[in-house]
Scaffold this active site. Sequence first.
Site, PDB file in Angstrom:
ATOM      1  CG  HIS A 177     -11.946  -7.448   5.602  1.00  0.00           C
ATOM      2  ND1 HIS A 177     -10.687  -7.962   6.341  1.00  0.00           N
ATOM      3  CD2 HIS A 177     -11.398  -7.720   4.300  1.00  0.00           C
ATOM      4  CE1 HIS A 177      -9.771  -8.780   5.676  1.00  0.00           C
ATOM      5  NE2 HIS A 177     -10.355  -8.226   4.527  1.00  0.00           N
ATOM      6  CD  GLU A 235      -1.731  -2.371   1.377  1.00  0.00           C
ATOM      7  OE1 GLU A 235      -0.582  -2.763   1.724  1.00  0.00           O
ATOM      8  OE2 GLU A 235      -2.272  -3.538   1.069  1.00  0.00           O
TER       9      GLU A 235
HETATM   10  C1  LIG Z   1      -1.563  -5.078   4.083  1.00  0.00           C
HETATM   11  C2  LIG Z   1      -2.693  -5.842   3.423  1.00  0.00           C
HETATM   12  N1  LIG Z   1      -3.075  -5.684   2.232  1.00  0.00           N
HETATM   13  C3  LIG Z   1      -4.011  -6.267   1.464  1.00  0.00           C
HETATM   14  C4  LIG Z   1      -4.587  -7.200   2.012  1.00  0.00           C
HETATM   15  C5  LIG Z   1      -5.972  -8.017   1.206  1.00  0.00           C
HETATM   16  N2  LIG Z   1      -5.478  -9.410   0.918  1.00  0.00           N
HETATM   17  C6  LIG Z   1      -5.786 -10.474   1.741  1.00  0.00           C
HETATM   18  S1  LIG Z   1      -4.814 -11.619   0.968  1.00  0.00           S
HETATM   19  C7  LIG Z   1      -4.107 -10.990  -0.122  1.00  0.00           C
HETATM   20  C8  LIG Z   1      -3.456 -11.732  -1.016  1.00  0.00           C
HETATM   21  C9  LIG Z   1      -2.259 -12.315  -0.219  1.00  0.00           C
HETATM   22  O1  LIG Z   1      -1.453 -13.093  -1.074  1.00  0.00           O
HETATM   23  P1  LIG Z   1      -0.297 -13.980  -0.561  1.00  0.00           P
HETATM   24  O2  LIG Z   1       0.598 -13.249   0.594  1.00  0.00           O
HETATM   25  O3  LIG Z   1       0.270 -14.356  -1.724  1.00  0.00           O
HETATM   26  O4  LIG Z   1      -1.078 -14.954   0.398  1.00  0.00           O
HETATM   27  P2  LIG Z   1      -2.059 -16.231   0.048  1.00  0.00           P
HETATM   28  O5  LIG Z   1      -3.319 -15.338   0.099  1.00  0.00           O
HETATM   29  O6  LIG Z   1      -1.847 -16.528  -1.296  1.00  0.00           O
HETATM   30  O7  LIG Z   1      -1.721 -17.311   1.021  1.00  0.00           O
HETATM   31  C10 LIG Z   1      -4.427  -9.514  -0.104  1.00  0.00           C
HETATM   32  C11 LIG Z   1      -4.172  -8.560  -1.098  1.00  0.00           C
HETATM   33  C12 LIG Z   1      -4.259  -7.580   3.309  1.00  0.00           C
HETATM   34  N3  LIG Z   1      -4.899  -8.644   4.076  1.00  0.00           N
HETATM   35  N4  LIG Z   1      -3.285  -6.828   3.888  1.00  0.00           N
END
Ligand SMILES: Cc1ncc(C[n+]2csc(CCOP(=O)(O)OP(=O)(O)O)c2C)c(N)n1
Lengths: 356, 326
Positions: B129, B60
């Site tokens: 959320h 972000e």
């Molecule tokens: C700081 C932050 N930004 C955005 C989100 C929204 N979000 C939740 S999971 C996700 C993707 C995460 O991807 P990854 O780190 O590869 O983990 P995975 O879900 O694939 O296990 C996003 C963008 C969040 N939870 N925290």
Amino acid sequence: MPSKVIARFSVSYQQILDEKGGVDEKLDPKLPDDKLLEIYRVMLTGRRLDERLLKMQRSGRVGTLPVSVGQEAASGAAALAMEDDDWFVGSYREVAGRIARGEELYKSMLIYGGFEEGNISDNAPRMLPLSIILASQIPHAVGLAYAAKMRGEKTAVLAFSGDGATSEGDWHEGINFAATWKAPVVFLVQNNHWAISTPLHKQMNNRTIAQRGVAYDIPCLQVDGNDALAVYKATKEALDRARNGEGPTLIEALTYRMLMHTTADDPKKYRPEQETEEWKKRDPLTRFRAYLVNKRIWDGDRDGELEETVKSEIDAAIEYYRNYADYKLDQPFDHQFGTIVETLEEQRAEYLKYAR
Amino acid sequence: MPKLTMVQAINLALHQEMERDDTVLIMGQDVAVNGGVFRLTDGLFDKFGPERALDTPLAEGGIIGAMLGMAINGLKPVGEIQFSGFAYLTLAQLEGNVARTRSRSLSKFTAPLVLRMPYGGGVRALEHHSESKEAYFAHTAGLKTVIPSTPQTAYRLLLAAIRDPDPVVFMEPKHSYRAFKEEFEADEEAGELSRCRIVREGEDLTVVSWGAMLHRTEKVIEQFVEDTGASVELIDLQTIAPMDGNTIAQSVRKTGRAVVVQEAQRTLGPASEIIALINDKALMYLEAPVKRVTGFDVVMPYFARENFQIPSEPRIRDALAETLAF
Ligand SMILES: Cc1ncc(C[n+]2csc(CCOP(=O)(O)OP(=O)(O)O)c2C)c(N)n1
Ligand SMILES: [Mg+2]
């Protein structure tokens, strides 16, 4: 003025079980049978719990949730490589890992049912709650590790994150702190190739996530994250090094998110089903089971037995969740501060007047 | 025009602005190919391509920081933060750089950008959320903070935000995203920032609200008016900062009574500022203390208890009745 190479690096990859469950004898950590059976039980419990949670979500008994289907080895086998006193610092895709640490199955139901009460478990005292703010947990892990070291404890910290989370500043800051402080912490990245709809090549220019350890001058390697033995071995060695004062390690576990990101997501919109089909062949449970069968410590009869046990454990958890009784309406007001705050007590009265 | 939801209205505004002005681009996590997790940016990638619809790495601070550079160098980035609960990672850039780009350079450099994000509760979501933290942004001088409440006003206010010469945080009440449809004018007319909207006129009591709370409040007022025959004026705040104190004060000078309904927690929320403005501009006209119905000063509870935190219909109704009876 000399122009010369002052450093060269390499990044290793480890796999012990092939896709059919055949084992590389030289690398096999030769774990005792009960450890092997424990790994399988944890992975299977994680898989079945996720499947039931999905059903509960569809029938409205819990809210939106992520599942870890396909990633049971990456968190489950890693957590089983920990000592009891080590700290587990997760994100939210480590269902098997949490089970391995002893968390009661109904805790996930509470969390996804909207209860803070699911965050804590007496069975797993050295485990932080889910971390939904991606990578924010990485510096916490470093702080835990520093404190352990300073207090003279011989314990280590195992911290998880996803591939997407490695783009956050917190992730890099945490690893740099750990490297600089030689903190006893192991960073395990579950690279499941997707961050919601974002594939790796849009996430980073790196060929591997492991190589980022090179930038911070800490040991790093990539393992087959669907190979429970490889995950176990790499994590165990790294945790041992950490406890021996040799500092942090970065492990990249290559795995795959077999299902949707969360129940609110539809992967059809962005990823080819062909890719998912390919990964099905590398399912961590199938491979590990084949290995157990080859070793003659597993057979078809035992499948039925284990499935039965796991099912009754999950049934009992659902039953507990359904009758969940410790539902104190004004619980939020009990836990804002450790001291009584007058204005908050006034607000509690107003809250209680309308809460029902 | 057909009836549209807020999601469709915002999507349409983005399509039209990108069509009209080729310096406008959208960026954020999962906004391009996936069209955003709530589908607000659906179709923009197909229509405008990867250069103007960017799936960014997951950071972000990086998103808002890069947006500032783009804005200084001639583009108009419209960024999306997936949920406002992750927008605190943008605060360092917003407060430290974005909001003061104009003032520190005596207007030589400016930051015409929009940072969109869904906010608010009531959707049975996971931790982070559901909260309403508009006050964090509103407390940043040099930044405009806007919250629409209906499809039509979301459309007009977003056009205004994109065309505004300064940075705007645009907070979308996710509870209202698909809650209802509305007759719709897609005439590319921008609304006005820092201006309230009178939703209904009345003589006895002024009620101020915004975002998803506006609808709950409106519903309560309709029933209340039917039951009691009172005449109630409802104001949609629309821009949290800089706030339109004059419209509110004008209404209160007429009615002599006011209630503010806010989803956010109480301490130092927008309601506090509204009441201070009424004190500044209409104190001598008041016939009753101004009441506020707000969330409590607790960390946003997980969803099993979120409905006790968010102002409920009975709470709002009691506040109206007590203020009128005073
Ligand atoms: C700081 C932050 N930004 C955005 C989100 C929204 N979000 C939740 S999971 C996700 C993707 C995460 O991807 P990854 O780190 O590869 O983990 P995975 O879900 O694939 O296990 C996003 C963008 C969040 N939870 N925290
Ligand atoms: Mg991922």
